[in-house]
Design a protein around this motif. Structure first.
Motif, short mmCIF file in Angstrom:
data_model
loop_
_atom_site.label_atom_id
_atom_site.label_comp_id
_atom_site.label_asym_id
_atom_site.label_seq_id
_atom_site.Cartn_x
_atom_site.Cartn_y
_atom_site.Cartn_z
N ILE A 48 50.53 24.40 39.83
CA ILE A 48 49.53 25.45 39.65
C ILE A 48 50.05 26.45 38.62
CG2 ILE A 48 48.40 27.41 40.78
CD1 ILE A 48 48.23 25.76 43.29
N PHE A 49 49.27 26.68 37.57
CA PHE A 49 49.63 27.64 36.53
C PHE A 49 48.89 28.96 36.68
CE2 PHE A 49 49.87 23.48 34.09
CZ PHE A 49 51.23 23.33 34.33
N TYR A 50 47.85 28.97 37.47
CA TYR A 50 47.01 30.16 37.57
C TYR A 50 46.38 30.19 38.95
CZ TYR A 50 43.45 33.63 36.38
OH TYR A 50 42.66 34.76 36.34
N HIS A 51 46.60 31.26 39.69
CA HIS A 51 46.00 31.40 41.01
C HIS A 51 44.62 32.05 40.88
CE1 HIS A 51 49.34 30.10 43.53
NE2 HIS A 51 50.15 30.72 42.68
N LEU A 52 43.63 31.45 41.50
CA LEU A 52 42.27 31.94 41.41
C LEU A 52 42.20 33.39 41.89
CD1 LEU A 52 40.29 28.84 42.74
CD2 LEU A 52 41.01 29.38 40.40
N GLY A 53 41.50 34.21 41.12
CA GLY A 53 41.35 35.61 41.46
C GLY A 53 42.46 36.51 40.94
N SER A 54 43.39 35.96 40.17
CA SER A 54 44.54 36.74 39.71
C SER A 54 44.13 37.94 38.87
CB SER A 54 45.49 35.85 38.89
OG SER A 54 46.07 34.85 39.69
N LEU A 55 43.10 37.80 38.04
CA LEU A 55 42.73 38.89 37.13
C LEU A 55 41.67 39.82 37.71
CD1 LEU A 55 44.38 37.28 35.06
CD2 LEU A 55 42.65 37.83 33.37
N THR A 56 41.08 39.46 38.83
CA THR A 56 40.05 40.31 39.41
C THR A 56 40.63 41.66 39.81
OG1 THR A 56 38.85 38.39 40.25
CG2 THR A 56 38.38 40.51 41.28
N GLY A 57 40.00 42.74 39.35
CA GLY A 57 40.46 44.06 39.75
C GLY A 57 40.59 45.01 38.58
N HIS A 58 41.21 46.16 38.85
CA HIS A 58 41.37 47.25 37.89
C HIS A 58 42.75 47.16 37.26
CE1 HIS A 58 41.68 51.91 37.22
NE2 HIS A 58 41.57 51.23 36.10
N TRP A 59 42.78 47.12 35.92
CA TRP A 59 44.02 47.01 35.16
C TRP A 59 44.21 48.24 34.29
CZ3 TRP A 59 47.37 42.84 35.72
CH2 TRP A 59 46.88 41.78 36.49
N ASN A 60 45.45 48.63 34.14
CA ASN A 60 45.75 49.87 33.43
C ASN A 60 47.04 49.68 32.63
OD1 ASN A 60 45.13 52.52 32.81
ND2 ASN A 60 46.46 53.34 34.40
N GLY A 61 47.06 50.19 31.40
CA GLY A 61 48.28 50.06 30.60
C GLY A 61 48.10 50.62 29.22
N ARG A 62 48.87 50.09 28.27
CA ARG A 62 48.85 50.63 26.92
C ARG A 62 48.93 49.52 25.88
NH1 ARG A 62 52.11 54.85 26.59
NH2 ARG A 62 52.45 54.90 28.86
N ALA A 63 48.33 49.80 24.73
CA ALA A 63 48.47 48.95 23.55
C ALA A 63 49.34 49.68 22.54
CB ALA A 63 47.10 48.63 22.95
N LEU A 64 50.20 48.95 21.87
CA LEU A 64 51.03 49.50 20.80
C LEU A 64 50.39 49.14 19.47
CD1 LEU A 64 54.59 48.54 22.11
CD2 LEU A 64 53.30 50.64 22.50
N HIS A 96 34.81 34.40 36.88
CA HIS A 96 33.65 33.55 37.12
C HIS A 96 34.09 32.10 36.96
CE1 HIS A 96 31.41 37.32 36.57
NE2 HIS A 96 32.18 37.50 35.51
N HIS A 97 33.83 31.27 37.96
CA HIS A 97 34.34 29.91 38.01
C HIS A 97 33.22 28.89 37.89
CE1 HIS A 97 37.88 31.66 40.58
NE2 HIS A 97 37.93 32.03 39.31
N CYS A 98 33.45 27.90 37.05
CA CYS A 98 32.56 26.73 36.99
C CYS A 98 33.04 25.74 38.04
CB CYS A 98 32.60 26.11 35.59
SG CYS A 98 31.51 24.69 35.40
N LEU A 99 32.18 25.40 38.98
CA LEU A 99 32.57 24.58 40.11
C LEU A 99 32.05 23.15 39.96
CD1 LEU A 99 31.79 27.11 43.00
CD2 LEU A 99 33.96 26.76 41.80
N ILE A 100 32.83 22.22 40.47
CA ILE A 100 32.40 20.82 40.51
C ILE A 100 31.08 20.74 41.28
CG2 ILE A 100 32.99 18.55 41.47
CD1 ILE A 100 35.91 19.20 40.98
N PRO A 101 30.07 19.98 40.81
CA PRO A 101 30.10 18.98 39.74
C PRO A 101 29.65 19.52 38.37
CG PRO A 101 28.08 18.76 40.97
CD PRO A 101 28.83 19.90 41.60
N TYR A 161 33.87 35.15 41.50
CA TYR A 161 34.89 35.01 42.54
C TYR A 161 35.10 36.34 43.25
CZ TYR A 161 39.30 33.65 44.77
OH TYR A 161 40.29 33.36 45.67
N HIS A 162 34.94 36.34 44.58
CA HIS A 162 35.16 37.55 45.39
C HIS A 162 36.34 37.28 46.31
CE1 HIS A 162 31.35 39.41 44.13
NE2 HIS A 162 30.83 38.20 44.22
N ALA A 163 37.49 37.84 45.95
CA ALA A 163 38.71 37.57 46.71
C ALA A 163 38.67 38.14 48.12
CB ALA A 163 39.91 38.12 45.95
#
Length: 615
Positions: free
Chosen positions: A366-382, A418-423, A474-476
């Motif tokens: 597994i390289f990416y856990h579903l829902g990892s990016l969902t939420g509020h992110w905060n930081g800086r760009a250089l 947002h996930h594209c689900l089988i089929p 996706y709603h975690a």
């Protein structure tokens, strides 16, 4: 056991043996075991006097004759849960564990007593320590920090690599593999207190060492495969068609002996580690720097700015104070209590993403856990000053990469997955107009894509292909995270053929580990987002859309200004997700993909876990 002891020499008769030497083998082994683990930290040096007691004792307890003893000592001194979870029982035989103890004891000793001769073993030492950190559940970190003095060793390695002649194979810039590893170790061993207490001269020296990787980030790896390509593995004829500005060089692959058996590894990307180490030290500088005098000319509060009828976006003093003093990056060690399982994605990347052309990847996890990016992110760009960026990246000359001034911009956003689900089949990634893979400048999505947001879904329509696809939001926080029933799993297990008892751990052509992952039911992941409401009046209102590359979990996001007159103000962010941190390079989209564009770095963290509100 007695017969074995009598073979030691003609003088070793039962009559000549001491009562201690006549003890049963299991009892003698238990004595040696408890002697070795009486001090958990450090190699089992206490065994040396015991092994020197007599040839009879040595024959019973030596490394060559008693793998069982040393494998038990290993399990007491080092973490082993991760290797059992990620690989297979074939790496946890008594032979493999005892060999790993021997190797680690030698490396810990070299680290504690670093000298010029140790430089010859540097690559092996760096890889072993990095893998120990990925497998850390408490014991490994204790050995590295409390006995081997990891922070001091890292500082010595960085200085020696930097001072080595540029043409030296292990020099700072020439040895990208080693430099990447030592920068990741610097990050993984850093703490807020440690960085704050750094001597300012040492901190400035580290910042100077890191500047070339930020100023000329396109020359170094930001991901495990060129970001211009969404569909991997690559075709054989693709090698000549990779633009030099999209993530070269390719990952450096190495065969390495891990737990007594060979494994193929990819060096982790250099740029994310350089950015993390650079940003946390810049933030410590901000703690000690007063605000510029010009800040006093701004409205004090948002309410005051609104009452004055000022146009938006407009900074206030409270916005600057919050960003300057309270927007901070959380350290790797802040999440050590979560254990090694949080690093499984990083592990599976280094053992599976070493060759973008490889069709078979037996250890793909597994390289990416579903829902990892969902939420509020905060930081800086250089953001580098434009003229300095141009001069530092001029072709056909050797420009100075030091002294580039960076502006800081706050990024505060809320993402949804947002996930594209089988089929259902996902929206195809269109080819880039000039043949440079897929259209990275539009985050691997069609240019005329129409997007319709629903309460629990995202509908995409491509006019070129007349294809419509519905992605489930996706709603975690829900028991069923989708609005429609689905079957998903995040589990995997390893399997392998039987290994004979007398097999040699150094070889093993008949030995093959396979990681079998149960499908999640997700065929594609689209990310959408917008600027956090509270920050948009100060820093501008932006929308985000992005996509996750399934080959390695690499994320690309496109940021657009939402004001009509600012539609050309667009840029994309190339992201490595490192468990509660998003770190990577941003680039403007007005320059062709095969040309060097205006770019810089950024670091984002989960706001509910990394802001000043954390307790």
């Amino acid at each position: 056991m007695l017969a074995q002891r009598m073979l030691v020499g003609p003088s070793a008769s039962p009559c000549s043996l001491s009562p201690f030497e006549l003890l049963d083998g299991p009892i003698l082994e238990r004595i040696a075991f408890y002697l070795a683990i009486g001090r958990i930290i450090g190699p089992p040096l206490e065994l040396v006097p015991l092994l020197c007691t007599s040839r009879t004792i040595n024959a019973s307890l030596s490394f060559r004759n008693n793998n069982h003893l040393y494998s038990q000592i290993f399990c007491q001194k080092f973490d082993s849960a991760a290797v059992l979870r990620r690989l297979s029982w074939g790496r946890t035989t008594v032979e493999c564990l005892s060999e790993e103890l021997r190797k680690r004891s030698a490396i810990l000793t070299r680290m504690r007593h670093w000298n010029a001769e140790s430089f010859a073993h540097l690559q092996e030492d760096l890889w072993t320590v990095y893998l120990m950190m990925l497998e850390n559940d408490g014991k490994n970190m204790a050995q590295l920090c409390f006995w081997a003095e990891l922070p001091i060793w890292i500082a010595n390695v960085i200085e020696d690599k930097y001072q080595a002649p540029r043409e030296h194979p292990l020099s700072w810039v020439n040895d990208i593999e080693g430099t990447s590893l030592v920068l990741w170790l610097l990050w993984m061993s850093s703490s807020e207190g440690g960085v704050k207490n750094e001597d300012p001269r040492v901190r400035n020296k580290i910042l100077t060492r890191l500047e070339p990787f930020l100023v000329q980030g396109h020359r170094f790896s930001s991901a495990y495969a060129p970001d211009a390509f969404f569909y991997l593995p690559l075709c054989a004829e693709t090698e000549a068609a990779i633009p030099c500005t999209t993530g070269l060089p390719l990952p450096i692959a190495r065969d390495f002996i891990h737990y007594g058996r060979k494994i193929r590894l990819a060096a982790p990307p250099l740029i994310p580690a350089a950015l993390l180490n650079y940003v946390v030290r810049l933030e410590v500088r901000l703690d000690d720097n007063p605000l510029p005098s010009a800040v006093a000319q701004l409205p004090e509060t948002r309410a005051q700015a609104t009452a004055m009828g000022l146009s938006l976006p407009r900074l206030t003093q409270e916005d600057i104070v919050d960003f300057h003093f309270h927007t901070r990056t959380r350290f790797f060690g802040d999440y050590n209590s979560l254990g090694s399982e949080r690093l499984d994605c990083e592990w599976f990347r280094i053992v599976s993403c070493y060759d973008p052309w490889a069709v078979d990847r037996p250890l793909r996890g597994i390289f990416y856990h579903l829902g990892s990016l969902t939420g509020h992110w905060n930081g800086r760009a250089l953001i580098p000053y434009m003229q300095a960026h141009i001069e530092a990246n001029m072709p056909n000359r050797r420009p100075s990469v030091h002294g580039v001034t960076w502006a800081h911009e706050r990024i505060s956003c809320v993402f949804k997955e947002h996930h594209c689900l089988i089929p259902d089949e996902p929206i195809p990634a269109p080819a880039e107009a000039h043949g440079w893979g897929e259209d990275i400048l539009n985050v691997w999505l069609p240019r005329r894509l129409e997007i319709k947001h629903g309460a629990d879904s995202l509908t995409l329509y491509d006019p070129e292909t007349e294809k419509t696809v519905q992605y489930e939001t996706y709603h975690a926080d829900r028991e069923n995270p989708y609005s429609r029933p689905s079957k998903k799993s995040f589990e995997w297990h390893c399997d392998l053929p039987a290994v004979s008892e007398d097999s040699q751990y150094e070889t093993g052509d008949d030995y093959e580990e396979v990681c079998e992952e149960r499908p999640s039911g997700v065929t594609d992941i689209i990310i959408t987002g917008e600027t956090y409401d509270r920050e948009s009046p100060a820093w501008g209102s932006f929308s985000f859309i992005g996509r996750v590359r399934p080959w390695d979990g690499f994320v690309v996001l496109l940021r657009r200004h939402t004001l009509p007159m600012r539609t050309t103000d667009a840029g994309y962010l190339k992201v490595i997700y490192t468990k509660r941190s998003l770190v990577g390079r941003w680039r403007e989209t007005g320059t062709a993909v095969d040309q060097l564009g205006y770019e810089g770095g950024f670091v984002l963290c989960k706001a509910d876990e990394t802001s000043m509100d954390v307790v």
